[in-house]
Design a protein around this motif. Structure first.
Motif, mmCIF file in Angstrom:
data_model
loop_
_atom_site.group_PDB
_atom_site.id
_atom_site.type_symbol
_atom_site.label_atom_id
_atom_site.label_comp_id
_atom_site.label_asym_id
_atom_site.label_seq_id
_atom_site.Cartn_x
_atom_site.Cartn_y
_atom_site.Cartn_z
ATOM 1 N N PRO A 64 40.054 46.503 45.819
ATOM 2 C CA PRO A 64 39.110 46.211 44.504
ATOM 3 C C PRO A 64 40.003 45.823 43.328
ATOM 4 N N LEU A 65 41.543 46.128 43.238
ATOM 5 C CA LEU A 65 42.146 45.687 42.495
ATOM 6 C C LEU A 65 42.365 44.237 42.345
ATOM 7 N N ALA A 66 42.533 43.566 43.596
ATOM 8 C CA ALA A 66 42.332 41.934 43.657
ATOM 9 C C ALA A 66 40.962 41.527 43.059
ATOM 10 N N GLN A 67 40.050 42.185 43.474
ATOM 11 C CA GLN A 67 38.565 41.729 42.708
ATOM 12 C C GLN A 67 38.835 41.704 41.054
ATOM 13 N N GLU A 68 39.175 42.974 40.828
ATOM 14 C CA GLU A 68 39.291 43.225 39.188
ATOM 15 C C GLU A 68 40.286 41.713 38.826
ATOM 16 N N ILE A 69 41.350 41.550 39.372
ATOM 17 C CA ILE A 69 42.434 40.486 38.945
ATOM 18 C C ILE A 69 41.747 39.158 38.777
ATOM 19 N N ILE A 70 40.996 39.109 39.778
ATOM 20 C CA ILE A 70 40.187 37.686 39.758
ATOM 21 C C ILE A 70 39.206 37.541 38.795
ATOM 22 N N GLN A 71 38.435 38.739 38.274
ATOM 23 C CA GLN A 71 37.400 38.262 37.342
ATOM 24 C C GLN A 71 38.215 38.171 36.032
ATOM 25 N N HIS A 72 39.547 38.798 35.755
ATOM 26 C CA HIS A 72 39.960 39.034 34.524
ATOM 27 C C HIS A 72 40.757 37.581 34.391
ATOM 28 N N GLU A 74 39.664 34.647 35.910
ATOM 29 C CA GLU A 74 38.827 33.793 35.518
ATOM 30 C C GLU A 74 38.265 33.714 33.958
ATOM 31 N N THR A 75 37.906 35.056 33.643
ATOM 32 C CA THR A 75 37.271 35.465 32.197
ATOM 33 C C THR A 75 38.154 35.005 31.099
ATOM 34 N N ASN A 76 39.724 35.176 31.513
ATOM 35 C CA ASN A 76 40.546 34.822 30.195
ATOM 36 C C ASN A 76 41.584 33.668 30.583
ATOM 37 N N ASN A 77 41.266 33.059 31.380
ATOM 38 C CA ASN A 77 41.953 31.523 31.658
ATOM 39 C C ASN A 77 43.223 31.899 31.879
ATOM 40 N N ILE A 78 43.536 32.996 32.882
ATOM 41 C CA ILE A 78 45.167 33.291 32.755
ATOM 42 C C ILE A 78 45.869 32.276 33.714
ATOM 43 N N ASP A 79 46.865 31.672 33.690
ATOM 44 C CA ASP A 79 47.817 30.881 34.272
ATOM 45 C C ASP A 79 48.678 31.551 35.264
ATOM 46 N N VAL A 80 49.478 32.429 34.799
ATOM 47 C CA VAL A 80 50.644 33.280 35.301
ATOM 48 C C VAL A 80 50.231 34.602 35.150
ATOM 49 N N LEU A 81 50.431 35.401 36.208
ATOM 50 C CA LEU A 81 50.599 36.659 36.516
ATOM 51 C C LEU A 81 51.808 37.335 36.992
ATOM 52 N N GLY A 104 39.325 26.687 43.743
ATOM 53 C CA GLY A 104 39.920 25.607 43.214
ATOM 54 C C GLY A 104 40.550 26.148 41.798
ATOM 55 N N TYR A 105 40.807 27.293 41.680
ATOM 56 C CA TYR A 105 41.644 27.883 40.473
ATOM 57 C C TYR A 105 43.148 28.188 40.794
ATOM 58 N N SER A 106 43.682 27.628 39.982
ATOM 59 C CA SER A 106 45.392 27.940 40.304
ATOM 60 C C SER A 106 46.022 28.931 39.695
ATOM 61 N N LEU A 107 46.564 30.047 40.347
ATOM 62 C CA LEU A 107 47.108 31.135 39.759
ATOM 63 C C LEU A 107 48.463 31.194 40.147
ATOM 64 N N SER A 108 49.539 31.240 39.375
ATOM 65 C CA SER A 108 51.014 31.529 39.790
ATOM 66 C C SER A 108 51.277 32.978 39.542
ATOM 67 N N VAL A 109 52.277 33.617 40.572
ATOM 68 C CA VAL A 109 52.425 34.562 40.550
ATOM 69 C C VAL A 109 53.815 35.083 40.633
ATOM 70 N N CYS A 110 54.320 35.692 39.385
ATOM 71 C CA CYS A 110 55.865 35.657 39.308
ATOM 72 C C CYS A 110 56.022 37.107 39.312
#
Length: 370
Positions: A64-72, A74-81, A104-110
């Motif tokens: 469920p947390l992963a799904q929330e992350i995905i939502q936020h 995409e909604t907020n155009n986050i590039d790096v988590l 097709g969305y690129s998210l970097s995880v630090c």
């Protein structure tokens, strides 16, 4: 993204988010509902179903947390988590990154390692391999001290060393403060600040007080924080006959911590392990010397004072007799105590500035985006 409880990782993440926002960066803080360190200020805070305290990885809350992350994202155009604390949180972040990539969305995880994610869960055979795979899968990994970075390399057999970015504090919040409650001038005020978990050994602080008083030094102890050993601490003070000399405050705000540090002569760090020890840094910024244990990150902080200072102020974890002896020696040499106290704030400002911490994170995050 961080845990929302009393632990240092959530505090560091929240303060970092606040400072980056003030510096003009677009920052969204994803953390637990009713997070301990979040106040109604300039932070863009979004509560998510992350636990408040370190919790073993379980698909029941990770998915469920992963799904929330995905939502936020995409909604907020986050590039790096930037994930503060590994166990569970990084699994959710990586799961979100994988699903976003399929769209097709690129998210970097630090990932920022903070302590028990390495020296507790990493030492558990049930979690080690899983955590190692997650660490290696991240786009960037940092640690809050050289000690923790070296532990991570050893415990996870990493082929590279995490980048070290030391914690920092706001020197406008943590500063010498006028004494605000009356105390007998000959009373030595000791203080212990922690989340009262076993690794912090809070009962040892009470034992140290008993030894100090047994040596003829009039002393009392302020216990700040809450956690699993809070009730046991009260019982232990009764057993040792020092209940009237121990003040249990529970969890307090940073502003209140500063006010109590104003009447503190020495901070006690009794931990078995500290990845950094933010409580010690806060005390020293308020010109309160620290007597503590050889527990990892604290040694890096103490070493900035003088090359021989760790030997003068640190003892083995659990050796409350030795800790008390060092305190009594300081109490009996007021000129040495005052010299030490006068040197603390300048040293902290030089070695653990907020500016240096922010610049280090910005360099990494900008490098990932580029």
């Amino acid at each position: 993204m961080s845990l929302g409880g009393l632990g240092g990782s959530g505090k560091v993440a929240t303060e970092l988010a606040r400072e980056l926002t003030t510096a003009g960066a677009k920052v969204i803080l994803l953390t637990s509902p009713q997070a301990q360190w979040v106040s109604n200020d300039e932070l863009n805070y979004i509560p998510v179903s992350a636990p408040k305290t370190p919790t073993p990885a379980d698909s029941k809350w990770i998915v469920p947390l992963a799904q929330e992350i995905i939502q936020h994202v995409e909604t907020n155009n986050i590039d790096v988590l930037n994930v503060h604390y590994a166990v569970g949180l990084v699994e959710a972040a990586l799961e979100a990154r994988q699903e976003l990539a399929s769209r097709g969305y690129s998210l970097s995880v630090c990932l920022t390692l903070h302590g028990s994610d390495v020296n507790k869960y990493g030492c558990d055979s049930n979690y080690n391999a899983q955590l190692r795979d997650c660490i290696l899968a991240c786009d960037c990994v940092t640690a809050v001290s050289n000690s923790l970075a070296l532990q991570a390399v050893r415990i996870f057999s990493l082929p590279w060393r995490p980048i070290v970015i030391h914690n920092a504090i706001d020197l406008e919040v943590f500063h010498p403060f006028r004494r605000w409650i009356a105390a007998p001038s000959d009373t030595l005020n000791l203080c212990h600040v922690s989340n009262f978990r076993d690794v912090k050994r809070p009962l040892d602080a009470i034992s140290v007080l008993a030894h100090v008083r047994g040596a003829g030094v009039p002393a009392r102890l302020i216990m700040i924080g809450n956690g699993p050993n809070y009730i046991r601490g009260r019982e232990y003070a009764e057993e040792l006959g020092v209940a009237n000399e121990v003040i249990f405050l529970g969890a307090v705000s940073p502003t209140e911590v500063v006010r109590w540090l104003a009447v503190t002569d020495l901070q006690l760090v009794t931990s078995e392990s500290e990845s950094f020890c933010l409580a010690a840094l806060e005390a020293m910024a308020c010109e309160v010397p620290v007597v503590g244990t050889y527990c990892g990150g604290l040694e890096e902080i103490m070493a900035i004072l003088d090359v021989d200072m760790p030997a003068k102020l640190l003892s083995a974890p659990g050796d409350t007799t030795a800790m008390a002896a060092k305190i009594v020696q300081l109490f009996n040499t007021p000129s040495n105590y005052q010299k030490l106290r006068d040197s603390l704030r300048d040293k902290i400002q030089l070695h653990f500035s907020r500016k240096a911490q922010l610049q280090a994170y910005c360099n990494i995050l900008m490098g990932i985006i580029a």
